[in-house]
Design a protein around this motif. Structure first.
Motif, PDB file in Angstrom:
ATOM      1  N   CYS A  81     -12.351  10.583   7.540  1.00 18.19           N
ATOM      2  CA  CYS A  81     -11.312   9.887   8.298  1.00 18.19           C
ATOM      3  C   CYS A  81     -10.352  10.938   8.837  1.00 18.19           C
ATOM      4  N   GLN A  82     -10.266  11.054  10.160  1.00 14.24           N
ATOM      5  CA  GLN A  82      -9.416  12.071  10.760  1.00 14.24           C
ATOM      6  C   GLN A  82      -7.949  11.846  10.402  1.00 14.24           C
ATOM      7  N   PHE A  83      -7.484  10.594  10.464  1.00 14.81           N
ATOM      8  CA  PHE A  83      -6.103  10.260  10.091  1.00 14.81           C
ATOM      9  C   PHE A  83      -5.838  10.722   8.655  1.00 14.81           C
ATOM     10  N   CYS A  84      -6.749  10.356   7.750  1.00 14.54           N
ATOM     11  CA  CYS A  84      -6.587  10.713   6.340  1.00 14.54           C
ATOM     12  C   CYS A  84      -6.562  12.222   6.149  1.00 14.54           C
ATOM     13  N   ASN A  85      -7.496  12.915   6.758  1.00 13.49           N
ATOM     14  CA  ASN A  85      -7.602  14.361   6.544  1.00 13.49           C
ATOM     15  C   ASN A  85      -6.384  15.112   7.059  1.00 13.49           C
ATOM     16  N   ARG A  86      -5.883  14.730   8.206  1.00 13.62           N
ATOM     17  CA  ARG A  86      -4.693  15.403   8.734  1.00 13.62           C
ATOM     18  C   ARG A  86      -3.480  15.105   7.853  1.00 13.62           C
ATOM     19  N   PHE A  87      -3.320  13.860   7.476  1.00 15.08           N
ATOM     20  CA  PHE A  87      -2.201  13.453   6.633  1.00 15.08           C
ATOM     21  C   PHE A  87      -2.317  14.080   5.246  1.00 15.08           C
ATOM     22  N   ASN A  88      -3.498  13.983   4.656  1.00 19.11           N
ATOM     23  CA  ASN A  88      -3.690  14.451   3.286  1.00 19.11           C
ATOM     24  C   ASN A  88      -3.567  15.967   3.153  1.00 19.11           C
ATOM     25  N   ALA A 137     -10.669   4.770  -6.812  1.00 20.23           N
ATOM     26  CA  ALA A 137     -11.279   3.500  -6.420  1.00 20.23           C
ATOM     27  C   ALA A 137     -10.511   2.849  -5.275  1.00 20.23           C
ATOM     28  N   VAL A 138      -9.197   2.830  -5.361  1.00 25.50           N
ATOM     29  CA  VAL A 138      -8.392   2.235  -4.288  1.00 25.50           C
ATOM     30  C   VAL A 138      -8.581   3.034  -3.003  1.00 25.50           C
ATOM     31  N   LEU A 139      -8.502   4.347  -3.092  1.00 24.76           N
ATOM     32  CA  LEU A 139      -8.655   5.176  -1.893  1.00 24.76           C
ATOM     33  C   LEU A 139     -10.034   5.005  -1.260  1.00 24.76           C
ATOM     34  N   THR A 140     -11.062   4.937  -2.074  1.00 29.34           N
ATOM     35  CA  THR A 140     -12.428   4.780  -1.556  1.00 29.34           C
ATOM     36  C   THR A 140     -12.608   3.400  -0.931  1.00 29.34           C
ATOM     37  N   GLY A 141     -12.083   2.383  -1.579  1.00 25.21           N
ATOM     38  CA  GLY A 141     -12.166   1.027  -1.019  1.00 25.21           C
ATOM     39  C   GLY A 141     -11.412   0.910   0.286  1.00 25.21           C
ATOM     40  N   VAL A 142     -10.242   1.494   0.352  1.00 30.12           N
ATOM     41  CA  VAL A 142      -9.466   1.454   1.592  1.00 30.12           C
ATOM     42  C   VAL A 142     -10.195   2.229   2.692  1.00 30.12           C
ATOM     43  N   ALA A 143     -10.833   3.329   2.342  1.00 31.22           N
ATOM     44  CA  ALA A 143     -11.597   4.078   3.346  1.00 31.22           C
ATOM     45  C   ALA A 143     -12.694   3.209   3.954  1.00 31.22           C
ATOM     46  N   LYS A 144     -13.432   2.500   3.122  1.00 31.99           N
ATOM     47  CA  LYS A 144     -14.478   1.604   3.626  1.00 31.99           C
ATOM     48  C   LYS A 144     -13.878   0.565   4.567  1.00 31.99           C
ATOM     49  N   TYR A 186       0.818  -1.196   0.000  1.00 30.25           N
ATOM     50  CA  TYR A 186       0.000   0.000   0.000  1.00 30.25           C
ATOM     51  C   TYR A 186       0.862   1.259   0.000  1.00 30.25           C
ATOM     52  N   PHE A 187       1.836   1.308   0.884  1.00 28.75           N
ATOM     53  CA  PHE A 187       2.661   2.516   0.954  1.00 28.75           C
ATOM     54  C   PHE A 187       3.780   2.528  -0.080  1.00 28.75           C
ATOM     55  N   GLY A 188       4.227   1.364  -0.523  1.00 22.73           N
ATOM     56  CA  GLY A 188       5.301   1.300  -1.502  1.00 22.73           C
ATOM     57  C   GLY A 188       4.801   1.278  -2.934  1.00 22.73           C
ATOM     58  N   GLU A 189       4.087   0.240  -3.284  1.00 16.79           N
ATOM     59  CA  GLU A 189       3.636   0.086  -4.669  1.00 16.79           C
ATOM     60  C   GLU A 189       2.504   1.048  -5.025  1.00 16.79           C
ATOM     61  N   PHE A 190       1.484   1.112  -4.163  1.00 18.98           N
ATOM     62  CA  PHE A 190       0.372   2.005  -4.484  1.00 18.98           C
ATOM     63  C   PHE A 190       0.791   3.463  -4.376  1.00 18.98           C
ATOM     64  N   TYR A 191       1.227   3.868  -3.174  1.00 17.99           N
ATOM     65  CA  TYR A 191       1.544   5.283  -3.013  1.00 17.99           C
ATOM     66  C   TYR A 191       2.791   5.699  -3.786  1.00 17.99           C
ATOM     67  N   ASP A 192       3.919   5.052  -3.521  1.00 21.76           N
ATOM     68  CA  ASP A 192       5.139   5.471  -4.222  1.00 21.76           C
ATOM     69  C   ASP A 192       5.020   5.238  -5.721  1.00 21.76           C
ATOM     70  N   GLY A 193       4.554   4.054  -6.106  1.00 20.80           N
ATOM     71  CA  GLY A 193       4.517   3.698  -7.520  1.00 20.80           C
ATOM     72  C   GLY A 193       3.428   4.377  -8.320  1.00 20.80           C
ATOM     73  N   LEU A 253      -7.641  14.498  -1.305  1.00 17.28           N
ATOM     74  CA  LEU A 253      -8.133  15.395  -0.261  1.00 17.28           C
ATOM     75  C   LEU A 253      -9.653  15.514  -0.317  1.00 17.28           C
ATOM     76  N   LYS A 254     -10.198  15.676  -1.510  1.00 13.37           N
ATOM     77  CA  LYS A 254     -11.658  15.783  -1.646  1.00 13.37           C
ATOM     78  C   LYS A 254     -12.334  14.510  -1.160  1.00 13.37           C
ATOM     79  N   LEU A 255     -11.798  13.348  -1.531  1.00 13.61           N
ATOM     80  CA  LEU A 255     -12.390  12.087  -1.075  1.00 13.61           C
ATOM     81  C   LEU A 255     -12.349  11.979   0.446  1.00 13.61           C
ATOM     82  N   SER A 256     -11.209  12.285   1.041  1.00 13.29           N
ATOM     83  CA  SER A 256     -11.109  12.123   2.492  1.00 13.29           C
ATOM     84  C   SER A 256     -11.929  13.157   3.248  1.00 13.29           C
TER      85      SER A 256
END
Length: 195
Positions: free
Chosen positions: A84-91, A164-171, A48-55, A76-79
């Motif tokens: 998600c508080q974690f997402c919003n602060r990070f994003n 799609a990945v971000l929305t699925g991970v949020a769920k 998730y953090f390597g292939e999805f985010y970095d790649g 940012l709009k999705l979060s």
């Protein structure tokens, strides 16, 4: 506070390569429960953090061509919509670093604000179609035309897949209770009596 059924692995018990993810989570959001829970399957956490985010998100994979600022706006709009508080602060930190202004962060719920240009408005409209709450999301011909004015067909696919990945991970992170929820979160915890 998050209250996952799966006990988070403490920071000091994490593999050495995952400890910086935990530290970044705490530094930016005050909580790294999500990292501790995901670490039970470290290969998924690394993917998730390597292939999805970095790649895919940050374009280290050579086939990814959408500018990072557009992806940050989409994320940012999705979060901000799913709460998600974690997402919003990070994003928010990442969006500002990518060139989104504080005025734009503040206007994320107002796509007609003069702080947005036509390209940004098209990305925001796509995020509104892809968000968790929109069960009837649709890439209409009109939205496709708005996106196509700024992105190739491949880039529109790229944006849609990222969303799609971000929305699925949020769920998933809400269902597994790994993050703090803001009041706007559409996925509320079940009542304690029901547990």
């Amino acid at each position: 506070m998050p209250n996952p059924s799966i006990t988070p692995i403490p920071r000091d018990a994490l593999p050495a390569d995952l400890q910086p993810l935990h530290d970044t989570g705490v530094e930016r959001t005050g909580d790294a429960t999500i990292i501790g829970v995901m670490a039970h399957q470290p290969d998924i956490l690394r993917w998730y953090f390597g292939e999805f985010y970095d790649g895919l998100f940050y374009n280290k994979h050579p086939g990814m061509t959408v500018d990072v600022r557009s992806k940050e706006l989409l994320r940012l709009k999705l979060s901000k919509q799913h709460g998600c508080q974690f997402c919003n602060r990070f994003n928010t930190v990442e969006a500002l670093a990518a060139g989104i202004t504080q005025a734009q962060v503040d206007a994320i719920y107002d796509p007609e604000s003069p702080v947005w240009d036509a390209k940004d408005r098209a990305v925001i409209a796509l995020a509104e179609e892809m968000m968790l709450q929109n069960m009837e999301g649709h890439l209409s011909p009109a939205l496709h035309a708005r996106l196509w004015a700024h992105y190739s067909e491949a880039q529109i696919i790229e944006l849609g897949f990222i969303a799609a990945v971000l929305t699925g991970v949020a769920k998933w992170i809400f269902t597994f209770d790994m993050v703090n929820r803001e009041e706007i979160c559409p996925i509320q915890r079940p009542a304690l009596a029901a547990e």
